[in-house]
Design a protein around this motif. Structure first.
Motif, PDB file in Angstrom:
ATOM      1  N   GLU A 122     -34.729 -69.333  94.574  1.00 26.88           N
ATOM      2  CA  GLU A 122     -36.233 -69.565  94.278  1.00 26.88           C
ATOM      3  C   GLU A 122     -37.328 -68.496  94.902  1.00 26.88           C
ATOM      4  N   ASP A 123     -36.385 -67.975  96.013  1.00 27.26           N
ATOM      5  CA  ASP A 123     -37.204 -67.247  96.859  1.00 27.26           C
ATOM      6  C   ASP A 123     -36.700 -65.603  96.506  1.00 27.26           C
ATOM      7  N   LYS A 124     -35.642 -65.639  95.499  1.00 27.32           N
ATOM      8  CA  LYS A 124     -35.291 -64.259  95.180  1.00 27.32           C
ATOM      9  C   LYS A 124     -36.153 -63.590  94.012  1.00 27.32           C
ATOM     10  N   PRO A 125     -35.951 -62.554  93.953  1.00 27.61           N
ATOM     11  CA  PRO A 125     -37.031 -61.742  92.870  1.00 27.61           C
ATOM     12  C   PRO A 125     -36.510 -62.432  91.396  1.00 27.61           C
ATOM     13  N   VAL A 126     -37.668 -62.413  90.612  1.00 29.98           N
ATOM     14  CA  VAL A 126     -37.126 -62.873  89.407  1.00 29.98           C
ATOM     15  C   VAL A 126     -36.497 -61.639  88.513  1.00 29.98           C
ATOM     16  N   GLU A 127     -35.601 -61.940  87.754  1.00 29.27           N
ATOM     17  CA  GLU A 127     -35.154 -60.962  86.826  1.00 29.27           C
ATOM     18  C   GLU A 127     -34.770 -61.349  85.407  1.00 29.27           C
ATOM     19  N   MET A 128     -34.056 -60.504  84.723  1.00 35.22           N
ATOM     20  CA  MET A 128     -33.878 -60.985  83.311  1.00 35.22           C
ATOM     21  C   MET A 128     -35.248 -61.131  82.499  1.00 35.22           C
ATOM     22  N   VAL A 129     -36.297 -60.312  82.856  1.00 30.57           N
ATOM     23  CA  VAL A 129     -37.591 -60.448  82.380  1.00 30.57           C
ATOM     24  C   VAL A 129     -37.947 -59.077  81.533  1.00 30.57           C
ATOM     25  N   ASN A 130     -38.320 -58.946  80.438  1.00 27.60           N
ATOM     26  CA  ASN A 130     -38.613 -57.865  79.873  1.00 27.60           C
ATOM     27  C   ASN A 130     -40.151 -57.588  80.153  1.00 27.60           C
ATOM     28  N   TRP A 131     -40.566 -56.381  79.869  1.00 23.08           N
ATOM     29  CA  TRP A 131     -41.891 -55.769  80.028  1.00 23.08           C
ATOM     30  C   TRP A 131     -42.866 -56.579  79.284  1.00 23.08           C
ATOM     31  N   CYS A 132     -42.846 -57.037  78.203  1.00 22.82           N
ATOM     32  CA  CYS A 132     -43.719 -57.901  77.591  1.00 22.82           C
ATOM     33  C   CYS A 132     -44.062 -59.315  78.410  1.00 22.82           C
TER      34      CYS A 132
END
Length: 246
Positions: free
Chosen positions: A51-61
């Motif tokens: 939960e305190d790691k950066p979010v990833e697998m997120v596209n630009w949109c």
């Protein structure tokens, strides 16, 4: 949000670089965490969970959608619109409608930093830190990257910040910026640049847990398609400083 006082700097790492003048803005202290993203979006797409790691697998949109929803949640004016719509959740990332997106830099909502804002902040803003990496010339002090990451992201803010108090500007996850990606930066003075008018890829900056030291420098540039996702790619949020005009 960390205040970044405006100023001038030389952008890029090429032999011929780009002089840029920027107004003041605010940038989030760390990349958006999985906890923050889940609170706003109701789900956590990350591959490397924590939960305190950066979010990833997120596209630009999706990063754009996050910014508008967060703005609305906090009673701020959303920066992004497609036509008259500011609720962009229903638009698929592969839809050509995203080519019509506009950003109102004069309102108080959250947005992605421009590429110039990102680099200016990484370099310490008006402090103009003389470092290859954000906060130090010793990458081990400031970044989780390919040589020390153990093949994973890490809890944000566990390495040293730069002189503005910004963490993880280099390493951990690459970060989406607003601009379309151009291979070459302009060589004339740019005032509050927002990047090319058209393009097929958006800028990502800062390097990540799987990159080498060169890709984690404050001046390394690359781009990805707006629908692209990776466990090494996240984002942080920005706000225009009200009372200034971009």
């Amino acid at each position: 949000m960390i205040p970044v006082e405006g100023g001038q700097f030389i952008m890029g790492g090429a032999a011929v670089n780009c002089p840029v003048s920027l107004l003041s803005f605010q940038l989030s202290e760390t990349p958006v965490t999985q906890k923050q993203f889940s609170y706003v979006m109701g789900q956590n797409p990350s591959k490397l969970q924590g939960e305190d790691k950066p979010v990833e697998m997120v596209n630009w949109c999706e990063a754009i959608i996050y910014c508008n929803i967060l703005s609305t949640m906090q009673g701020l004016t959303p920066c992004y619109s497609i036509g008259s719509a500011t609720n962009l959740s229903s638009f698929d990332a592969t839809s050509p409608v995203w080519k019509r997106i506009s950003c109102n830099f004069l309102v108080d909502g959250y947005r992605l930093p421009t590429e110039a804002e990102w680099e200016f902040a990484a370099r310490g803003g008006k402090n103009s830190d003389p470092y290859q990496f954000a906060g130090s010339s010793d990458i081990e002090k400031v970044a989780w990257y390919g040589e020390n990451s153990d093949i994973s992201t890490h809890i944000v803010g566990t390495k040293m910040p730069n002189s503005l108090g910004l963490y993880d500007m280099c390493g951990n996850v690459m970060e989406w910026c607003w601009d379309y990606f151009a291979q070459e930066l302009p060589q004339t003075l740019q005032t509050n640049p927002h990047g090319p008018q058209i393009g097929n890829m958006h800028v990502k900056r800062g390097g990540s847990w799987l990159d080498d030291h060169q890709q984690c420098t404050v001046f390394f540039r690359s781009g990805s398609a707006p629908a692209g996702k990776s466990s090494s790619l996240g984002f942080r949020v920005c706000r225009s400083e009200m009372g200034t005009q971009i």
